[in-house]
Write an enzyme that holds these catalytic residues in place. Structure first.
Site, PDB file in Angstrom:
ATOM      1  N   ASP A   2      -9.202   3.940  -3.495  1.00  0.00           N
ATOM      2  CA  ASP A   2      -8.615   4.642  -2.350  1.00  0.00           C
ATOM      3  C   ASP A   2      -9.687   5.412  -1.576  1.00  0.00           C
ATOM      4  O   ASP A   2     -10.611   5.962  -2.178  1.00  0.00           O
ATOM      5  CB  ASP A   2      -7.536   5.601  -2.854  1.00  0.00           C
ATOM      6  CG  ASP A   2      -6.594   6.013  -1.744  1.00  0.00           C
ATOM      7  OD1 ASP A   2      -6.638   5.402  -0.662  1.00  0.00           O
ATOM      8  OD2 ASP A   2      -5.825   6.959  -1.961  1.00  0.00           O
ATOM      9  N   HIS A  19     -13.141  -0.814   4.517  1.00  0.00           N
ATOM     10  CA  HIS A  19     -12.733  -1.783   3.489  1.00  0.00           C
ATOM     11  C   HIS A  19     -13.907  -2.692   3.111  1.00  0.00           C
ATOM     12  O   HIS A  19     -14.095  -3.005   1.936  1.00  0.00           O
ATOM     13  CB  HIS A  19     -11.552  -2.620   3.986  1.00  0.00           C
ATOM     14  CG  HIS A  19     -10.287  -1.825   4.192  1.00  0.00           C
ATOM     15  ND1 HIS A  19      -9.792  -0.967   3.250  1.00  0.00           N
ATOM     16  CD2 HIS A  19      -9.430  -1.747   5.249  1.00  0.00           C
ATOM     17  CE1 HIS A  19      -8.674  -0.404   3.702  1.00  0.00           C
ATOM     18  NE2 HIS A  19      -8.446  -0.857   4.917  1.00  0.00           N
ATOM     19  N   LEU A 113     -16.707 -10.374 -19.151  1.00  0.00           N
ATOM     20  CA  LEU A 113     -15.753  -9.358 -18.713  1.00  0.00           C
ATOM     21  C   LEU A 113     -14.561  -9.972 -17.975  1.00  0.00           C
ATOM     22  O   LEU A 113     -14.714 -10.937 -17.233  1.00  0.00           O
ATOM     23  CB  LEU A 113     -16.507  -8.394 -17.786  1.00  0.00           C
ATOM     24  CG  LEU A 113     -15.739  -7.238 -17.183  1.00  0.00           C
ATOM     25  CD1 LEU A 113     -16.529  -5.953 -17.364  1.00  0.00           C
ATOM     26  CD2 LEU A 113     -15.475  -7.468 -15.709  1.00  0.00           C
TER      27      LEU A 113
HETATM   28  C1  IPE Z   1      -8.218   1.424   0.390  1.00  0.00           C
HETATM   29  O1  IPE Z   1      -8.235   2.664   0.944  1.00  0.00           O
HETATM   30  C2  IPE Z   1      -6.908   0.970  -0.185  1.00  0.00           C
HETATM   31  C3  IPE Z   1      -6.528  -0.421   0.184  1.00  0.00           C
HETATM   32  C4  IPE Z   1      -5.282  -0.743   0.468  1.00  0.00           C
HETATM   33  C5  IPE Z   1      -7.511  -1.485   0.218  1.00  0.00           C
HETATM   34  P1  IPE Z   1      -7.253   3.200   2.080  1.00  0.00           P
HETATM   35  O2  IPE Z   1      -7.107   2.182   3.149  1.00  0.00           O
HETATM   36  O3  IPE Z   1      -5.969   3.649   1.440  1.00  0.00           O
HETATM   37  O4  IPE Z   1      -8.057   4.431   2.638  1.00  0.00           O
HETATM   38  P2  IPE Z   1      -7.490   5.835   3.134  1.00  0.00           P
HETATM   39  O5  IPE Z   1      -6.596   6.374   2.050  1.00  0.00           O
HETATM   40  O6  IPE Z   1      -6.751   5.578   4.401  1.00  0.00           O
HETATM   41  O7  IPE Z   1      -8.716   6.650   3.316  1.00  0.00           O
HETATM   42 MG    MG Z   2      -5.182   5.424   0.855  1.00  0.00          MG
END
Ligand code: IPE
Ligand code: MG
Length: 225
Positions: A2, A19, A113
Protein backbone atom coordinates in the site's frame (compact mmCIF):
# COMPACT_ATOMS: atom_id res chain seq x y z
CA UNK A 1 1.68 -3.26 -1.00
CA UNK A 2 0.00 0.00 0.00
CA UNK A 3 1.05 3.56 -0.67
CA UNK A 4 1.92 3.63 -4.38
CA UNK A 5 -0.62 6.35 -5.19
CA UNK A 6 0.49 8.64 -2.36
CA UNK A 7 4.15 8.11 -3.24
CA UNK A 8 3.42 9.37 -6.76
CA UNK A 9 1.15 12.22 -5.66
CA UNK A 10 3.82 13.51 -3.29
CA UNK A 11 6.03 13.84 -6.36
CA UNK A 12 3.29 15.38 -8.52
CA UNK A 13 3.34 12.33 -10.72
CA UNK A 14 0.39 10.24 -11.95
CA UNK A 15 -0.60 7.42 -9.57
CA UNK A 16 0.25 4.93 -12.27
CA UNK A 17 3.94 5.77 -11.93
CA UNK A 18 3.71 4.93 -8.25
CA UNK A 19 2.44 1.48 -9.18
CA UNK A 20 5.33 1.01 -11.60
CA UNK A 21 7.79 2.14 -8.95
CA UNK A 22 6.16 -0.24 -6.48
CA UNK A 23 6.40 -3.18 -8.87
CA UNK A 24 10.08 -2.42 -9.42
CA UNK A 25 10.65 -3.01 -5.68
CA UNK A 26 9.45 -6.58 -5.80
CA UNK A 27 12.42 -8.31 -7.41
CA UNK A 28 14.95 -7.21 -4.79
CA UNK A 29 12.61 -8.02 -1.92
CA UNK A 30 11.93 -11.51 -3.24
CA UNK A 31 15.66 -12.11 -3.67
CA UNK A 32 16.20 -10.98 -0.07
CA UNK A 33 13.45 -13.35 1.13
CA UNK A 34 14.99 -16.28 -0.74
CA UNK A 35 18.40 -15.41 0.67
CA UNK A 36 17.27 -15.46 4.31
CA UNK A 37 15.30 -18.71 3.85
CA UNK A 38 11.69 -17.53 3.58
CA UNK A 39 9.71 -20.37 1.98
CA UNK A 40 6.61 -18.54 0.82
CA UNK A 41 5.68 -14.92 0.12
CA UNK A 42 2.27 -13.55 -0.81
CA UNK A 43 1.95 -10.10 -2.34
CA UNK A 44 -1.45 -8.41 -2.25
CA UNK A 45 -1.47 -6.86 -5.72
CA UNK A 46 -5.15 -6.35 -6.40
CA UNK A 47 -8.18 -6.89 -4.19
CA UNK A 48 -11.73 -7.72 -5.20
CA UNK A 49 -12.53 -4.15 -4.07
CA UNK A 50 -9.87 -2.58 -6.32
CA UNK A 51 -12.17 -3.03 -9.35
CA UNK A 52 -14.04 0.02 -7.98
CA UNK A 53 -11.13 2.32 -8.81
CA UNK A 54 -11.37 4.62 -11.86
CA UNK A 55 -11.14 2.53 -15.02
CA UNK A 56 -7.92 4.21 -16.21
CA UNK A 57 -6.19 3.15 -12.99
CA UNK A 58 -7.56 -0.41 -13.24
CA UNK A 59 -6.40 -0.55 -16.87
CA UNK A 60 -2.94 0.70 -15.89
CA UNK A 61 -2.69 -1.96 -13.18
CA UNK A 62 -3.67 -4.69 -15.66
CA UNK A 63 -1.03 -3.50 -18.14
CA UNK A 64 1.49 -3.43 -15.33
CA UNK A 65 0.59 -7.00 -14.42
CA UNK A 66 1.19 -8.10 -18.02
CA UNK A 67 4.42 -6.14 -18.23
CA UNK A 68 5.60 -7.56 -14.91
CA UNK A 69 4.96 -11.17 -15.89
CA UNK A 70 6.58 -10.76 -19.31
CA UNK A 71 9.71 -9.23 -17.76
CA UNK A 72 10.02 -11.23 -14.57
CA UNK A 73 9.04 -14.76 -15.62
CA UNK A 74 12.44 -15.65 -17.14
CA UNK A 75 14.14 -14.44 -13.95
CA UNK A 76 11.72 -16.29 -11.73
CA UNK A 77 12.36 -19.48 -13.67
CA UNK A 78 16.11 -18.98 -13.44
CA UNK A 79 15.79 -18.53 -9.66
CA UNK A 80 13.55 -21.61 -9.24
CA UNK A 81 10.66 -19.43 -8.00
CA UNK A 82 7.26 -21.13 -8.00
CA UNK A 83 4.66 -18.58 -9.08
CA UNK A 84 0.97 -18.79 -8.17
CA UNK A 85 -1.93 -16.39 -8.34
CA UNK A 86 -4.39 -16.47 -5.44
CA UNK A 87 -7.83 -15.30 -6.49
CA UNK A 88 -10.40 -16.00 -9.14
CA UNK A 89 -9.02 -15.50 -12.65
CA UNK A 90 -12.50 -15.29 -14.18
CA UNK A 91 -12.69 -11.50 -14.22
CA UNK A 92 -9.33 -10.87 -15.88
CA UNK A 93 -8.98 -10.27 -19.61
CA UNK A 94 -7.71 -13.19 -21.71
CA UNK A 95 -4.34 -11.40 -22.10
CA UNK A 96 -3.84 -11.30 -18.34
CA UNK A 97 -5.25 -14.76 -17.76
CA UNK A 98 -3.06 -16.40 -20.41
CA UNK A 99 0.08 -14.93 -18.90
CA UNK A 100 -0.87 -15.99 -15.40
CA UNK A 101 -1.62 -19.52 -16.54
CA UNK A 102 1.59 -19.67 -18.56
CA UNK A 103 3.68 -18.46 -15.61
CA UNK A 104 2.01 -20.93 -13.25
CA UNK A 105 2.52 -23.87 -15.59
CA UNK A 106 6.11 -22.97 -16.43
CA UNK A 107 7.10 -22.62 -12.78
CA UNK A 108 5.01 -25.40 -11.20
CA UNK A 109 7.88 -27.83 -10.69
CA UNK A 110 10.33 -25.25 -9.39
CA UNK A 111 11.77 -26.02 -6.00
CA UNK A 112 12.62 -22.56 -4.65
CA UNK A 113 10.60 -19.84 -2.99
CA UNK A 114 6.84 -19.82 -3.51
CA UNK A 115 5.67 -16.49 -4.80
CA UNK A 116 1.92 -16.01 -4.49
CA UNK A 117 0.38 -12.93 -6.01
CA UNK A 118 -3.08 -12.25 -4.60
CA UNK A 119 -5.04 -10.71 -7.46
CA UNK A 120 -8.80 -10.32 -7.58
CA UNK A 121 -8.38 -11.77 -4.12
CA UNK A 122 -10.40 -11.36 -0.95
CA UNK A 123 -9.96 -13.25 2.30
CA UNK A 124 -13.71 -13.79 2.67
CA UNK A 125 -13.90 -15.04 -0.91
CA UNK A 126 -11.10 -17.51 -0.10
CA UNK A 127 -13.07 -18.99 2.81
CA UNK A 128 -16.40 -19.20 0.95
CA UNK A 129 -14.66 -20.64 -2.11
CA UNK A 130 -12.97 -23.26 0.08
CA UNK A 131 -16.34 -24.35 1.49
CA UNK A 132 -17.78 -24.58 -2.02
CA UNK A 133 -14.81 -26.60 -3.27
CA UNK A 134 -15.03 -28.90 -0.27
CA UNK A 135 -18.69 -29.48 -1.09
CA UNK A 136 -17.88 -30.22 -4.74
CA UNK A 137 -15.33 -32.81 -3.60
CA UNK A 138 -17.67 -34.32 -0.97
CA UNK A 139 -21.20 -33.76 -2.25
CA UNK A 140 -22.80 -36.20 0.17
CA UNK A 141 -20.71 -35.39 3.25
CA UNK A 142 -22.38 -33.99 6.37
CA UNK A 143 -21.37 -30.33 6.71
CA UNK A 144 -21.42 -30.62 10.50
CA UNK A 145 -18.40 -32.90 10.23
CA UNK A 146 -16.33 -30.33 8.35
CA UNK A 147 -13.19 -29.46 10.33
CA UNK A 148 -10.70 -26.59 10.14
CA UNK A 149 -8.15 -29.08 8.89
CA UNK A 150 -10.51 -30.26 6.10
CA UNK A 151 -11.21 -26.71 5.00
CA UNK A 152 -7.56 -25.68 4.97
CA UNK A 153 -7.00 -28.11 2.08
CA UNK A 154 -9.35 -26.05 -0.08
CA UNK A 155 -7.99 -22.59 0.68
CA UNK A 156 -5.94 -20.86 -1.99
CA UNK A 157 -2.85 -21.40 0.16
CA UNK A 158 -3.36 -25.16 0.58
CA UNK A 159 -0.10 -27.01 1.05
CA UNK A 160 1.86 -23.88 1.92
CA UNK A 161 3.48 -23.11 5.27
CA UNK A 162 1.54 -21.25 7.99
CA UNK A 163 1.54 -17.48 7.66
CA UNK A 164 4.08 -16.14 10.17
CA UNK A 165 4.40 -12.47 9.35
CA UNK A 166 2.02 -10.07 7.67
CA UNK A 167 3.41 -6.70 6.62
CA UNK A 168 1.28 -3.75 5.66
CA UNK A 169 2.95 -0.64 4.33
CA UNK A 170 1.44 2.80 3.83
CA UNK A 171 0.34 3.68 7.35
CA UNK A 172 -2.99 1.84 7.65
CA UNK A 173 -3.58 -0.54 10.56
CA UNK A 174 -6.00 -2.99 9.04
CA UNK A 175 -6.00 -6.29 7.17
CA UNK A 176 -8.41 -5.15 4.43
CA UNK A 177 -9.66 -8.62 3.50
CA UNK A 178 -6.19 -10.07 2.90
CA UNK A 179 -5.37 -13.59 4.16
CA UNK A 180 -8.05 -13.61 6.88
CA UNK A 181 -8.01 -17.30 7.74
CA UNK A 182 -4.27 -17.62 7.29
CA UNK A 183 -3.52 -14.58 9.48
CA UNK A 184 -5.03 -16.21 12.59
CA UNK A 185 -1.66 -16.45 14.35
CA UNK A 186 0.47 -14.23 12.12
CA UNK A 187 2.46 -11.40 13.62
CA UNK A 188 1.12 -8.13 12.18
CA UNK A 189 3.67 -5.50 11.19
CA UNK A 190 2.43 -2.07 10.23
CA UNK A 191 4.73 0.60 8.85
CA UNK A 192 4.15 4.13 7.59
CA UNK A 193 6.68 3.55 4.81
CA UNK A 194 5.00 3.78 1.42
CA UNK A 195 5.40 0.65 -0.69
CA UNK A 196 7.74 2.18 -3.32
CA UNK A 197 10.10 3.12 -0.46
CA UNK A 198 9.94 -0.32 1.16
CA UNK A 199 13.37 -1.66 0.30
CA UNK A 200 15.45 -4.59 1.54
CA UNK A 201 16.60 -2.63 4.61
CA UNK A 202 12.96 -1.95 5.53
CA UNK A 203 12.14 -5.64 5.05
CA UNK A 204 15.06 -6.63 7.23
CA UNK A 205 13.72 -4.29 9.95
CA UNK A 206 10.44 -6.21 9.83
CA UNK A 207 12.29 -9.54 10.09
CA UNK A 208 14.28 -8.32 13.08
CA UNK A 209 11.04 -7.15 14.73
CA UNK A 210 9.47 -10.54 13.97
CA UNK A 211 12.41 -12.43 15.43
CA UNK A 212 11.94 -10.63 18.75
CA UNK A 213 8.24 -11.57 19.05
CA UNK A 214 7.24 -14.10 21.68
CA UNK A 215 4.93 -16.45 19.81
CA UNK A 216 2.76 -18.47 22.20
CA UNK A 217 -0.07 -19.54 19.85
CA UNK A 218 -2.55 -19.21 22.69
CA UNK A 219 -0.39 -21.18 25.10
CA UNK A 220 2.11 -19.99 27.66
CA UNK A 221 5.72 -19.04 27.10
CA UNK A 222 7.96 -22.07 26.92
CA UNK A 223 11.30 -20.74 28.04
CA UNK A 224 14.05 -21.83 30.38
CA UNK A 225 13.50 -20.67 33.99
C1 IPE B 1 -1.12 0.15 -4.09
O1 IPE B 1 -1.21 1.33 -3.42
C2 IPE B 1 -2.26 -0.81 -3.91
C3 IPE B 1 -2.75 -1.42 -5.18
C4 IPE B 1 -4.03 -1.62 -5.40
C5 IPE B 1 -1.83 -1.85 -6.21
P1 IPE B 1 -2.43 2.35 -3.48
O2 IPE B 1 -2.85 2.55 -4.89
O3 IPE B 1 -3.51 1.89 -2.55
O4 IPE B 1 -1.76 3.67 -2.94
P2 IPE B 1 -2.40 4.79 -2.01
O5 IPE B 1 -2.99 4.10 -0.81
O6 IPE B 1 -3.43 5.49 -2.83
O7 IPE B 1 -1.24 5.64 -1.66
MG1 MG C 1 -4.09 2.34 -0.66
Amino acid sequence: MDGNGRWAQQRHMPRKLGHYQGAARVRGLIAHCAQVGVKSVTLFAFSTENWHRPSDEVDALMLLFIDYLDKELPLMLAEQVRFRVLGSLARFSPAVRERIEFAQTQSQHNTGLMLNVAANYGGRWDIVHAVQQWHVAHPTAYVGALTEEDLSHYLSTAGQPELDLLIRTGGESRISNFLLWQAAYAELYFTDTLWPDFDEAELQKAFVWFAARDRRFGGVTVSAP
